[in-house]
Design an enzyme around this catalytic site. Structure first.
Site, PDB file in Angstrom:
ATOM      1  CD  GLU A 179      -3.089  -0.896   2.204  1.00  0.00           C
ATOM      2  OE1 GLU A 179      -3.240   0.210   2.770  1.00  0.00           O
ATOM      3  OE2 GLU A 179      -3.815  -1.879   2.424  1.00  0.00           O
ATOM      4  CG  HIS A 231      -5.041   4.049   1.964  1.00  0.00           C
ATOM      5  ND1 HIS A 231      -6.153   4.740   2.408  1.00  0.00           N
ATOM      6  CD2 HIS A 231      -5.380   2.734   2.046  1.00  0.00           C
ATOM      7  CE1 HIS A 231      -7.099   3.890   2.742  1.00  0.00           C
ATOM      8  NE2 HIS A 231      -6.673   2.657   2.528  1.00  0.00           N
ATOM      9  CG  HIS A 279      -7.480  -0.937  -0.424  1.00  0.00           C
ATOM     10  ND1 HIS A 279      -8.800  -1.066  -0.069  1.00  0.00           N
ATOM     11  CD2 HIS A 279      -6.879  -0.315   0.620  1.00  0.00           C
ATOM     12  CE1 HIS A 279      -8.991  -0.530   1.131  1.00  0.00           C
ATOM     13  NE2 HIS A 279      -7.842  -0.064   1.562  1.00  0.00           N
ATOM     14  CG  ASP A 293      -8.826   1.638   5.102  1.00  0.00           C
ATOM     15  OD1 ASP A 293      -7.618   1.589   5.423  1.00  0.00           O
ATOM     16  OD2 ASP A 293      -9.247   1.294   3.978  1.00  0.00           O
TER      17      ASP A 293
END
Length: 145
Positions: free
Chosen positions: A32, A93, A95, A106
């Site tokens: 990530e 961010h 995935h 999250d």
């Protein structure tokens, strides 16, 4: 009540996707990636407009499954944005192997109430955003251009 839209410049969107693809093809396996969204915060009726990003290293102990913004680099990114006259809109961010939707992690670790959390999935070519209310993620319509 904040706007339910996020304006995302083409340049910022391309930079986020490039960063996510770099993390997904990392030699040690997918990771990530994360960073700060900068631009102009809306006034409640006008949407936030993210015009640029600041990449921040992922300091998580398990970067394949989670992210943690490096504290020093995050502070430096925020200070640089403010020095340039920009606002912090929120954070992004990736995935790398799953859909661009908030995970339980999250939700559990979200702390920036009122800010945008953008998630990108290079595997599904998705880029989606939410605003953290302090209790839940409210979805945002993302307008790229």
């Amino acid at each position: 009540m904040p706007s339910s839209r996020l304006l995302l410049s083409t340049t910022a969107a391309e930079s986020i996707l490039s960063h996510a693809r770099d993390g997904a093809s990392h030699d040690g396996g997918p990771r990530e990636v994360c960073g700060v969204l900068v631009g102009d915060r809306g006034d409640g009726t006008a949407p936030d407009a993210a015009t640029d990003i600041r990449r921040v290293p992922n300091a998580a102990s398990e970067p394949r499954a989670r992210y943690e913004l490096d504290p020093e680099a995050t502070l430096a990114a925020i200070e640089a944005a403010e020095a340039a006259g920009d606002d912090v809109i929120g954070f992004y961010h990736s995935h790398p192997e799953s859909r661009a939707r908030p995970s339980e992690t999250d939700r559990r670790e979200a702390t920036w109430e009122g800010y945008v959390y953008l998630i990108v999935s290079p595997a599904y070519d998705e880029l989606r955003a939410w605003r953290w209310t302090g209790e839940r993620f409210d979805p945002l319509d993302v307008d790229i251009g």
